[in-house]
Write a protein that holds these residues in place. Structure first.
Motif, short mmCIF file in Angstrom:
data_model
loop_
_atom_site.label_atom_id
_atom_site.label_comp_id
_atom_site.label_asym_id
_atom_site.label_seq_id
_atom_site.Cartn_x
_atom_site.Cartn_y
_atom_site.Cartn_z
N SER A 145 0.85 -1.20 0.00
CA SER A 145 0.00 0.00 0.00
C SER A 145 0.87 1.24 0.00
O SER A 145 2.02 1.22 0.46
CB SER A 145 -0.93 0.02 1.22
OG SER A 145 -0.16 0.12 2.42
N LEU A 146 0.32 2.31 -0.53
CA LEU A 146 0.94 3.63 -0.44
C LEU A 146 0.04 4.51 0.40
O LEU A 146 -1.17 4.61 0.12
CB LEU A 146 1.14 4.25 -1.82
CG LEU A 146 2.22 3.64 -2.71
CD1 LEU A 146 1.63 2.49 -3.52
CD2 LEU A 146 2.82 4.69 -3.64
N THR A 147 0.59 5.14 1.42
CA THR A 147 -0.18 6.05 2.27
C THR A 147 0.49 7.41 2.24
O THR A 147 1.64 7.56 2.66
CB THR A 147 -0.26 5.54 3.72
OG1 THR A 147 -0.91 4.26 3.74
CG2 THR A 147 -1.05 6.52 4.59
N ALA A 148 -0.25 8.39 1.73
CA ALA A 148 0.26 9.77 1.69
C ALA A 148 -0.40 10.55 2.83
O ALA A 148 -1.62 10.70 2.86
CB ALA A 148 -0.07 10.42 0.35
N PHE A 149 0.41 10.99 3.77
CA PHE A 149 -0.08 11.79 4.89
C PHE A 149 0.02 13.28 4.54
O PHE A 149 1.06 13.74 4.07
CB PHE A 149 0.73 11.54 6.16
CG PHE A 149 0.50 10.21 6.81
CD1 PHE A 149 -0.74 9.89 7.36
CD2 PHE A 149 1.51 9.26 6.87
CE1 PHE A 149 -0.96 8.67 7.96
CE2 PHE A 149 1.30 8.04 7.47
CZ PHE A 149 0.06 7.73 8.03
N TYR A 150 -1.07 13.99 4.79
CA TYR A 150 -1.07 15.45 4.67
C TYR A 150 -1.61 16.01 5.98
O TYR A 150 -2.77 15.79 6.32
CB TYR A 150 -1.92 15.91 3.49
CG TYR A 150 -1.34 15.50 2.15
CD1 TYR A 150 -0.29 16.22 1.58
CD2 TYR A 150 -1.80 14.37 1.49
CE1 TYR A 150 0.28 15.83 0.38
CE2 TYR A 150 -1.24 13.97 0.28
CZ TYR A 150 -0.21 14.70 -0.27
OH TYR A 150 0.36 14.31 -1.46
N LEU A 151 -0.75 16.69 6.72
CA LEU A 151 -1.12 17.21 8.03
C LEU A 151 -1.18 18.73 7.98
O LEU A 151 -0.30 19.38 7.39
CB LEU A 151 -0.12 16.77 9.10
CG LEU A 151 0.03 15.26 9.32
CD1 LEU A 151 1.16 14.69 8.47
CD2 LEU A 151 0.31 14.96 10.79
N PHE A 152 -2.21 19.29 8.61
CA PHE A 152 -2.42 20.74 8.60
C PHE A 152 -2.67 21.24 10.02
O PHE A 152 -3.45 20.63 10.76
CB PHE A 152 -3.61 21.10 7.71
CG PHE A 152 -3.45 20.65 6.28
CD1 PHE A 152 -2.79 21.44 5.36
CD2 PHE A 152 -3.95 19.42 5.87
CE1 PHE A 152 -2.64 21.03 4.05
CE2 PHE A 152 -3.80 18.99 4.56
CZ PHE A 152 -3.14 19.79 3.65
N ASP A 153 -2.01 22.34 10.37
CA ASP A 153 -2.28 23.00 11.64
C ASP A 153 -3.45 23.94 11.40
O ASP A 153 -3.28 25.02 10.82
CB ASP A 153 -1.05 23.77 12.12
CG ASP A 153 -1.27 24.43 13.46
OD1 ASP A 153 -1.06 23.77 14.48
OD2 ASP A 153 -1.67 25.62 13.46
N VAL A 154 -4.66 23.55 11.84
CA VAL A 154 -5.87 24.30 11.51
C VAL A 154 -6.39 25.15 12.66
O VAL A 154 -7.21 26.05 12.44
CB VAL A 154 -7.00 23.35 11.03
CG1 VAL A 154 -6.53 22.53 9.84
CG2 VAL A 154 -7.47 22.44 12.15
N ALA A 155 -5.95 24.87 13.89
CA ALA A 155 -6.47 25.61 15.05
C ALA A 155 -5.50 25.48 16.21
O ALA A 155 -4.57 24.66 16.18
CB ALA A 155 -7.85 25.08 15.45
N GLU A 156 -5.73 26.28 17.23
CA GLU A 156 -4.91 26.17 18.44
C GLU A 156 -5.27 24.92 19.22
O GLU A 156 -4.39 24.20 19.70
CB GLU A 156 -5.11 27.41 19.31
CG GLU A 156 -4.25 27.43 20.57
CD GLU A 156 -4.46 28.69 21.38
OE1 GLU A 156 -4.64 28.58 22.60
OE2 GLU A 156 -4.44 29.78 20.78
N VAL A 157 -6.56 24.65 19.35
CA VAL A 157 -7.05 23.49 20.09
C VAL A 157 -8.30 22.95 19.40
O VAL A 157 -9.09 23.72 18.85
CB VAL A 157 -7.42 23.87 21.56
CG1 VAL A 157 -8.03 22.68 22.29
CG2 VAL A 157 -6.19 24.38 22.31
N ILE A 158 -8.45 21.63 19.40
CA ILE A 158 -9.68 21.00 18.91
C ILE A 158 -10.34 20.28 20.08
O ILE A 158 -9.71 19.46 20.76
CB ILE A 158 -9.40 19.99 17.77
CG1 ILE A 158 -8.75 20.69 16.57
CG2 ILE A 158 -10.69 19.30 17.34
CD1 ILE A 158 -8.37 19.76 15.45
N ASP A 159 -11.59 20.60 20.33
CA ASP A 159 -12.36 19.96 21.39
C ASP A 159 -12.80 18.58 20.90
O ASP A 159 -13.80 18.46 20.18
CB ASP A 159 -13.57 20.83 21.74
CG ASP A 159 -14.49 20.17 22.78
OD1 ASP A 159 -14.10 19.13 23.34
OD2 ASP A 159 -15.60 20.69 23.00
N LEU A 160 -12.05 17.55 21.25
CA LEU A 160 -12.32 16.21 20.73
C LEU A 160 -13.63 15.64 21.25
O LEU A 160 -14.32 14.90 20.54
CB LEU A 160 -11.16 15.27 21.08
CG LEU A 160 -9.79 15.65 20.50
CD1 LEU A 160 -8.75 14.60 20.86
CD2 LEU A 160 -9.87 15.83 18.99
#
Length: 363
Positions: free
Chosen positions: A8-23
């Motif tokens: 398999s090929l897995t391409a990760f794309y990570l983005f800093d979208v906010a200071e905190v995410i309320d999970l």
């Protein structure tokens, strides 16, 4: 060498979208499609391996985004404001085909643009659970090529001795033949825990040979390391910008600093920024606990080294120390300025009393 029957090929794309995410709020909003990320251990020895705040994992189907350019989508939300898109597609065939695919997808600008658009749509959709959303996104991308089966049984040693050149070409994404020196450098940074597993990470791609469970564990560690890199890059840039602004603001302060609201505000901002960045970087660094899991700890250290994570952490630490030193200096200067102002006030009062005395107004 036998053909590749399962990969398999897995391409990760990570983005800093906010200071905190309320999970917690995120899970409630998404409903049954959201699950907590789970970490599996490779070693049979007793270990402790878990997230302090488990990220929320959502399949693309639950977000009405089943596929992206032939890749299956999976989204992961980290509480420190990172959204990670994992784009995965299966592969079976020969080494030249796999190498060609890696060359296409390592730092693929078109796919990264698609990923950022999806990340923005997701951030807008769940804006209610995101604190201090970013106007512009800092990003990281990483490609993992994982092989789980050959047409004949293969050990890590055999793979290294017969396919080192192909593995290096694959993770480097180069279309020209690499030198022996470069091959040796890449292959010297590899990890094998069992006789039939292998991980070769570089700064933007990795090759993994393992079982399905082993591949999943490696993907989890690699993705987490990249999320940390992204956060420390963000705060390094933030501190650069803030320090530059603070230097200018302090240089413009008047001689009697007590009379400058700007100086007092700058001092307060310095202290608040120092506490905020310290708190968030500590939470980021301690987001994953690995106790007794030798494989996971070694893989994380190796991946972090190849990503240069320690350098970014060191840079943030140095700038926080500079920030703290500026804050202490500013507080001292403010105290001195107040002292001078009080001394001047006392002198003026004494002079005024003398003038009034000599004028006969005061006796």
């Amino acid at each position: 060498m036998s053909a590749i029957t399962s990969a398999s090929l897995t391409a990760f794309y990570l983005f800093d979208v906010a200071e905190v995410i309320d999970l917690t709020g995120l899970r409630a909003t998404i409903g049954g499609g959201a699950i907590n990320a789970r970490l599996t251990t490779k070693s049979a020895a007793p270990s402790y391996l878990q997230y302090t705040a488990p990220p929320v994992v959502v399949e693309g189907d639950a977000l009405d985004i089943a596929e992206v350019d032939g890749f299956k989508l999976r989204v992961k939300f980290f509480d420190y404001g990172v959204v990670s898109l994992a784009l995965t597609r299966p592969f079976a065939g020969e080494w030249p085909e796999l190498i060609a695919l890696s060359q296409d997808y390592i730092e693929n600008a078109a796919l990264e643009q698609r990923a950022e658009k999806i990340a923005r749509r997701i951030a807008e959709r769940f804006a209610a659970v995101m604190k201090a959303g970013r106007a512009s996104y800092l990003s990281e991308d990483y490609l993992v090529v994982a092989v789980t089966g050959f047409s004949a049984a293969t050990t890590a040693d055999v793979l290294v001795s017969t396919k080192a050149s192909e593995i290096v070409t694959l993770v480097r994404g180069e279309r020209q033949r690499l030198s022996r020196q470069e091959q040796d450098e890449v292959m010297s940074n590899r990890l094998s825990y069992l006789a039939d597993d292998l991980v070769v990470p570089t700064w933007n791609a990795a090759f993994v040979y393992d079982t399905d469970a082993g591949v999943q564990a490696a993907l989890e560690i690699i993705e987490f390391a990249n999320s940390q890199l992204l956060e420390f890059r963000y705060y390094d840039q933030l501190l650069d910008d803030e320090l530059g602004r603070i230097y200018v603001q302090l240089e413009k302060s008047p001689r009697f600093m007590l009379l400058s609201r700007g100086y007092v505000a700058a001092t307060s901002h310095l202290h608040a920024l120092f506490i905020e960045v310290n708190e968030i970087t500590d939470r980021t660094e301690n987001a994953l606990k690995m106790v007794g899991d030798i494989y996971s700890a070694r893989l994380f250290r190796l991946t972090a080294t190849r990503l240069g994570l320690a350098s970014w952490k060191g840079s943030v630490k140095e700038k926080l120390e500079t920030l703290d030193a500026i804050y202490r200096f500013a507080v001292e200067q403010l105290a001195v300025s107040r002292g001078h102002f009080l001394e001047l006030t006392i002198i003026l009062i004494l002079v005024l009393e003398l003038v009034l005395f000599f004028l006969g107004i005061m006796t």
